[in-house]
Design a protein around this motif. Structure first.
Motif, PDB file in Angstrom:
ATOM      1  N   ALA A 227       5.193  14.727  -7.194  1.00 52.05           N
ATOM      2  CA  ALA A 227       4.027  13.829  -6.872  1.00 52.05           C
ATOM      3  C   ALA A 227       2.704  14.246  -7.452  1.00 52.05           C
ATOM      4  O   ALA A 227       2.486  15.654  -7.881  1.00 52.05           O
ATOM      5  CB  ALA A 227       3.739  13.629  -5.508  1.00 52.05           C
ATOM      6  N   GLU A 228       1.969  13.412  -7.675  1.00 53.24           N
ATOM      7  CA  GLU A 228       0.494  13.677  -8.072  1.00 53.24           C
ATOM      8  C   GLU A 228      -0.058  13.742  -6.751  1.00 53.24           C
ATOM      9  O   GLU A 228      -0.571  12.644  -6.331  1.00 53.24           O
ATOM     10  CB  GLU A 228      -0.034  12.579  -8.961  1.00 53.24           C
ATOM     11  N   VAL A 229      -0.755  14.891  -6.550  1.00 61.91           N
ATOM     12  CA  VAL A 229      -1.381  15.104  -5.198  1.00 61.91           C
ATOM     13  C   VAL A 229      -2.827  15.320  -5.271  1.00 61.91           C
ATOM     14  O   VAL A 229      -3.329  16.323  -6.003  1.00 61.91           O
ATOM     15  CB  VAL A 229      -0.695  16.190  -4.574  1.00 61.91           C
ATOM     16  N   ILE A 230      -3.565  14.469  -4.747  1.00 59.80           N
ATOM     17  CA  ILE A 230      -5.197  14.648  -4.510  1.00 59.80           C
ATOM     18  C   ILE A 230      -5.578  15.399  -3.272  1.00 59.80           C
ATOM     19  O   ILE A 230      -5.381  14.829  -2.124  1.00 59.80           O
ATOM     20  CB  ILE A 230      -5.822  13.498  -4.804  1.00 59.80           C
ATOM     21  N   VAL A 231      -6.084  16.487  -3.149  1.00 58.77           N
ATOM     22  CA  VAL A 231      -6.519  17.141  -1.858  1.00 58.77           C
ATOM     23  C   VAL A 231      -7.805  16.889  -1.600  1.00 58.77           C
ATOM     24  O   VAL A 231      -8.691  17.215  -2.406  1.00 58.77           O
ATOM     25  CB  VAL A 231      -6.320  18.825  -2.094  1.00 58.77           C
ATOM     26  N   ALA A 232      -8.052  16.123  -0.335  1.00 55.48           N
ATOM     27  CA  ALA A 232      -9.486  15.808  -0.195  1.00 55.48           C
ATOM     28  C   ALA A 232      -9.947  16.592   1.218  1.00 55.48           C
ATOM     29  O   ALA A 232      -9.590  16.693   2.193  1.00 55.48           O
ATOM     30  CB  ALA A 232      -9.478  14.490   0.385  1.00 55.48           C
ATOM     31  N   ASP A 233     -10.849  17.562   0.866  1.00 51.87           N
ATOM     32  CA  ASP A 233     -11.312  18.591   1.883  1.00 51.87           C
ATOM     33  C   ASP A 233     -12.461  19.291   1.298  1.00 51.87           C
ATOM     34  O   ASP A 233     -13.105  19.067   0.258  1.00 51.87           O
ATOM     35  CB  ASP A 233     -10.163  19.617   1.838  1.00 51.87           C
ATOM     36  N   LEU A 234     -13.181  19.647   2.670  1.00 51.53           N
ATOM     37  CA  LEU A 234     -14.580  20.417   2.399  1.00 51.53           C
ATOM     38  C   LEU A 234     -14.139  22.006   2.093  1.00 51.53           C
ATOM     39  O   LEU A 234     -15.100  22.463   1.653  1.00 51.53           O
ATOM     40  CB  LEU A 234     -15.425  20.273   3.705  1.00 51.53           C
ATOM     41  N   ALA A 235     -12.945  22.212   2.679  1.00 46.38           N
ATOM     42  CA  ALA A 235     -12.746  23.727   2.388  1.00 46.38           C
ATOM     43  C   ALA A 235     -12.277  24.161   1.224  1.00 46.38           C
ATOM     44  O   ALA A 235     -11.470  23.108   0.671  1.00 46.38           O
ATOM     45  CB  ALA A 235     -11.734  24.181   3.529  1.00 46.38           C
ATOM     46  N   GLU A 236     -12.129  25.220   0.841  1.00 44.92           N
ATOM     47  CA  GLU A 236     -11.764  25.686  -0.527  1.00 44.92           C
ATOM     48  C   GLU A 236     -10.231  25.815  -0.413  1.00 44.92           C
ATOM     49  O   GLU A 236      -9.936  26.251   0.792  1.00 44.92           O
ATOM     50  CB  GLU A 236     -12.449  26.883  -1.070  1.00 44.92           C
TER      51      GLU A 236
END
Length: 249
Positions: free
Chosen positions: A37-46
């Motif tokens: 899958a094409e995954v987009i990670v949405a997060d404030l943490a590295e």
């Protein structure tokens, strides 16, 4: 009514995972990426691990501007969003367990802002990118919403609210071919859990399960991937408990 059967297979699916940089979220990201899958990670943490197979975007899930940017960039590149997994939540950062009368107003409001409002903001942001061809939304809840675990009433209440929101969203979005479900894990033996709980408490959780062992982040990914996939196209408004048989619903 949108035909959600038009969703692409796993190898072509575009998936947004909030809170995907660490912990359970990172395990979910790795699983989707491994499936192609094409995954987009949405997060404030590295990201805690290599995300070469995923795109990391610094996103505060309680800021509409951040969501607007993520959706615009994702749609510009991929043309759509097929699935959203809402993993982001305040848990590890609760700072310990406290009786309900000792929880401060600011602490209560912060947990609700992130865990509940942030989930709603994520869903409302991606719905326009799903409405044409349908999509899958999976919210991460917790078995604490059922067993009322003492010491963090604000967290327990927030997860119960996530389940209520899941049902409301499922009712509203079904005609657009968008399914909305939740997965409720039991106590997961990971870094976040061990910050808030002593070793004896974590060990005791395993003895109360039909499958008497500790639960790990990897135990959750199959349920999340199923509810995000083609086989779950006629399942919506449900909460799937994954805890080795500690709670039967």
């Amino acid at each position: 009514m949108t035909d959600s059967a038009a969703l692409p297979g796993e190898a072509g699916r575009v998936v947004v995972v909030t809170g995907g940089a660490t912990g359970i979220g990172a395990e979910i990201v790795a699983d989707f990426a491994e499936a192609g899958a094409e995954v987009i990670v949405a997060d404030l943490a590295e990201p805690a691990t290599d995300t070469a197979k995923a795109v990391y975007l610094r996103v505060d899930i309680t800021r509409d501007d951040d969501w607007r940017d993520l959706v615009e960039r994702t749609v510009e590149k991929h043309g759509r969003i097929d699935a959203l997994v809402n993993c982001a939540a305040m848990y590890r950062t609760l700072g310990g367990k406290h009786p309900l009368e000792e929880i401060g107003l600011d602490d209560w409001d912060q947990v609700m802002r992130v865990n509940v409002r942030g989930t709603w903001q994520a869903v409302k942001a991606v719905v326009p990118a799903m409405s044409e061809r349908g999509g899958r939304i999976v919210n991460i809840s917790s078995t604490t919403a059922r067993n009322g675990s003492p010491g963090f009433a604000h967290y327990v209440a927030s997860k119960a609210a996530v389940e209520g929101f899941t049902r409301a969203a499922a009712r509203e979005l079904g005609r657009r071919g968008i399914t909305v479900n939740a997965v409720a894990p039991g106590l997961v033996d990971d870094e976040a859990t061990n910050v808030l709980n002593d070793a004896a408490y974590v060990a005791a959780a395993a003895t109360r399960r039909a499958i008497p062992r500790q639960m790990y982040p990897a135990d959750l990914v199959g349920a999340v991937r199923f509810l995000s996939g083609d086989g779950a196209g006629f399942i919506t408004g449900q909460v799937l408990v994954v805890d080795g048989g500690g709670i039967f619903t």
